[in-house]
Design an enzyme around this catalytic site. Structure first.
Site, PDB file in Angstrom:
ATOM      1  N   HIS A 105     -19.496  14.127  12.593  1.00 41.99           N
ATOM      2  CA  HIS A 105     -20.552  14.067  13.815  1.00 41.99           C
ATOM      3  C   HIS A 105     -20.251  12.683  14.603  1.00 41.99           C
ATOM      4  O   HIS A 105     -19.745  11.798  13.896  1.00 41.99           O
ATOM      5  CB  HIS A 105     -21.841  14.696  13.694  1.00 41.99           C
ATOM      6  CG  HIS A 105     -22.720  13.694  12.961  1.00 41.99           C
ATOM      7  ND1 HIS A 105     -22.639  13.432  11.729  1.00 41.99           N
ATOM      8  CD2 HIS A 105     -23.887  13.102  13.396  1.00 41.99           C
ATOM      9  CE1 HIS A 105     -23.722  12.627  11.450  1.00 41.99           C
ATOM     10  NE2 HIS A 105     -24.341  12.240  12.309  1.00 41.99           N
TER      11      HIS A 105
ATOM     12  N   HIS B  34     -22.289  10.104  15.584  1.00 40.32           N
ATOM     13  CA  HIS B  34     -23.104   9.044  15.551  1.00 40.32           C
ATOM     14  C   HIS B  34     -22.251   7.692  14.758  1.00 40.32           C
ATOM     15  O   HIS B  34     -21.607   7.913  14.132  1.00 40.32           O
ATOM     16  CB  HIS B  34     -24.338   9.434  14.502  1.00 40.32           C
ATOM     17  CG  HIS B  34     -25.341  10.358  15.396  1.00 40.32           C
ATOM     18  ND1 HIS B  34     -26.091  11.031  14.423  1.00 40.32           N
ATOM     19  CD2 HIS B  34     -25.557  10.630  16.646  1.00 40.32           C
ATOM     20  CE1 HIS B  34     -26.898  11.529  15.418  1.00 40.32           C
ATOM     21  NE2 HIS B  34     -26.585  11.383  16.789  1.00 40.32           N
TER      22      HIS B  34
ATOM     23  N   ASP C 266     -23.093   5.551  12.791  1.00 40.76           N
ATOM     24  CA  ASP C 266     -23.203   5.120  11.426  1.00 40.76           C
ATOM     25  C   ASP C 266     -22.131   5.760  10.651  1.00 40.76           C
ATOM     26  O   ASP C 266     -22.054   5.801   9.422  1.00 40.76           O
ATOM     27  CB  ASP C 266     -24.570   5.164  10.944  1.00 40.76           C
ATOM     28  CG  ASP C 266     -25.228   6.431  10.969  1.00 40.76           C
ATOM     29  OD1 ASP C 266     -25.161   7.343  11.931  1.00 40.76           O
ATOM     30  OD2 ASP C 266     -25.834   6.876   9.847  1.00 40.76           O
ATOM     31  N   HIS C 267     -21.365   6.949  11.341  1.00 47.55           N
ATOM     32  CA  HIS C 267     -20.478   7.782  10.613  1.00 47.55           C
ATOM     33  C   HIS C 267     -19.263   7.490  11.437  1.00 47.55           C
ATOM     34  O   HIS C 267     -18.022   7.880  10.858  1.00 47.55           O
ATOM     35  CB  HIS C 267     -20.868   9.203  10.952  1.00 47.55           C
ATOM     36  CG  HIS C 267     -22.254   9.685  10.269  1.00 47.55           C
ATOM     37  ND1 HIS C 267     -22.395  10.370   9.368  1.00 47.55           N
ATOM     38  CD2 HIS C 267     -23.549   9.292  10.696  1.00 47.55           C
ATOM     39  CE1 HIS C 267     -23.574  10.297   8.877  1.00 47.55           C
ATOM     40  NE2 HIS C 267     -24.261   9.793   9.580  1.00 47.55           N
TER      41      HIS C 267
ATOM     42  N   HIS D  33     -28.304  18.912  13.753  1.00 48.26           N
ATOM     43  CA  HIS D  33     -28.419  17.463  14.040  1.00 48.26           C
ATOM     44  C   HIS D  33     -28.122  16.906  15.250  1.00 48.26           C
ATOM     45  O   HIS D  33     -28.197  16.164  16.165  1.00 48.26           O
ATOM     46  CB  HIS D  33     -27.847  16.802  12.807  1.00 48.26           C
ATOM     47  CG  HIS D  33     -27.861  15.487  12.750  1.00 48.26           C
ATOM     48  ND1 HIS D  33     -29.196  14.605  12.611  1.00 48.26           N
ATOM     49  CD2 HIS D  33     -27.122  14.334  12.777  1.00 48.26           C
ATOM     50  CE1 HIS D  33     -28.953  13.405  12.518  1.00 48.26           C
ATOM     51  NE2 HIS D  33     -27.564  13.119  12.644  1.00 48.26           N
TER      52      HIS D  33
ATOM     53  N   ASP E 116     -24.939  14.643   8.150  1.00 47.06           N
ATOM     54  CA  ASP E 116     -26.301  14.592   8.201  1.00 47.06           C
ATOM     55  C   ASP E 116     -26.975  15.916   8.496  1.00 47.06           C
ATOM     56  O   ASP E 116     -28.125  16.093   8.991  1.00 47.06           O
ATOM     57  CB  ASP E 116     -26.779  13.696   9.521  1.00 47.06           C
ATOM     58  CG  ASP E 116     -26.484  12.134   9.046  1.00 47.06           C
ATOM     59  OD1 ASP E 116     -26.172  11.937   8.171  1.00 47.06           O
ATOM     60  OD2 ASP E 116     -26.745  11.457  10.024  1.00 47.06           O
TER      61      ASP E 116
ATOM     62  N   HIS F  66     -26.546  10.059   3.589  1.00 49.18           N
ATOM     63  CA  HIS F  66     -27.577   9.255   3.431  1.00 49.18           C
ATOM     64  C   HIS F  66     -28.331   9.242   2.079  1.00 49.18           C
ATOM     65  O   HIS F  66     -28.402  10.334   1.450  1.00 49.18           O
ATOM     66  CB  HIS F  66     -28.589   9.316   4.200  1.00 49.18           C
ATOM     67  CG  HIS F  66     -28.201   8.834   5.988  1.00 49.18           C
ATOM     68  ND1 HIS F  66     -28.158   7.559   6.233  1.00 49.18           N
ATOM     69  CD2 HIS F  66     -27.685   9.541   6.889  1.00 49.18           C
ATOM     70  CE1 HIS F  66     -27.563   7.438   7.472  1.00 49.18           C
ATOM     71  NE2 HIS F  66     -27.208   8.773   7.916  1.00 49.18           N
TER      72      HIS F  66
HETATM   73 FE    FE Z   1     -26.200   9.337   9.791  1.00 45.70          FE
HETATM   74 ZN    ZN Z   2     -26.404  11.266  12.198  1.00 47.37          ZN
END
Ligand code: FE
Ligand code: ZN
Length: 264
Positions: free
Chosen positions: A52, A54, A56-57, A107, A129, A167
């Site tokens: 996805h 975001h 942090d990915h 998400h 996530d 995570h």
């Molecule tokens: Fe994340």
């Molecule tokens: Zn995420």
């Protein structure tokens, strides 16, 4: 085949799967840790899978791609990535193994999961996530109905599927899950196991789907004890009815659990 979580940021895992010479990574939010692992183990990076949009990915995708020439696979919600677009039902081949793409919104709207099947090892689920051990992702772009449908689809995978979440949220998720189901013996046992792992700085993941179906309240919205807890929490809210609602739907239960967890 080797499956390892490369830690990133505070609590992210960048999953890396390799056969001793070639590797695939999932959701590289940064590239440094992955590059070190690849160099230390003499691995060539074949593919980068993205679940996805975001940061942090996705933050390390461009650099990893530039340095390794890996193929990037990502959903359409990541338009800035130089990637092959995947959709629900896409069939990829990763390290010679079939890899199926599932659309799992909730998400984010375009979130996908990757399922790798193999003849001689249990399946692997890279769920980003969407699903966490003992929890699920926050609903940033999707509805509770979206998330329930996504979790139901993941729960239909084989019980021995290795659940690779993005995570390390397991211990805090377990504390919430135990509030919902204080007498769930498997959940109590999982807490002891995970506390020991974390005390030893070990990851609690991958989990298995069979375990998650036993301990994860978000996969257990049809269990009477989970329904009752969600109902009681809803009725106790300032704007709640204070009355029990035996007509709560499965989606209502998931929505209540998610809201309850947000304020937990
Ligand atoms: Fe994340
Ligand atoms: Zn995420």
């Amino acid at each position: 085949m080797v499956l390892v979580p490369v830690p990133a940021f505070q609590d992210n895992y960048i999953w890396l799967w390799h056969n001793g010479s070639h590797a695939v990574v999932v959701d590289p939010g940064e590239s440094a840790g992955v590059e070190v692992y690849l160099a230390d183990h003499g691995l060539q990076l074949d593919s980068i899978l993205v679940t996805h949009h975001h940061g942090d990915h996705t933050g390390g995708v461009a650099q990893l791609q530039a340095r390794t020439g890996a193929n990037v696979f990502a959903p359409a919600e990541c338009p800035d990535l130089p990637a092959t677009r995947v959709v629900h039902g896409s069939q990829l081949t990763v390290l010679g193994m079939p890899c199926q793409v599932l659309h799992v919104p909730g998400h984010t709207a375009g979130h996908v999961a990757y399922v790798i099947a193999s003849d001689d090892e249990p399946p692997i689920l890279f769920c980003g996530d969407t699903l966490f051990s003992a929890g699920c992702g926050r609903l940033f772009e999707g509805s509770p109905a979206d998330m329930l449908a996504s979790l139901d689809a993941l729960a239909r995978l084989p019980g021995d599927t290795r659940v690779c979440c993005a995570h390390e949220y397991t211990l805090s998720n377990i504390r919430f899950a135990l509030t919902v189901e204080p007498h769930n013996a498997e959940l109590q046992q999982w807490q002891l196991t995970c506390e020991a792992l974390r005390a030893d700085q070990q990851p609690t993941l991958p989990s298995t789907l069979a375990r998650e179906c036993q301990i994860n309240p978000f996969l257990r919205v049809r269990q009477p004890v989970v329904r009752l807890a969600a109902d009681r929490w809803t009725a106790s809210q300032p704007n709640g009815t204070q009355a029990s609602r035996p007509d709560m739907t499965d989606v209502d239960v998931l929505a209540a659990l998610r809201e309850w967890k947000n304020t937990f």
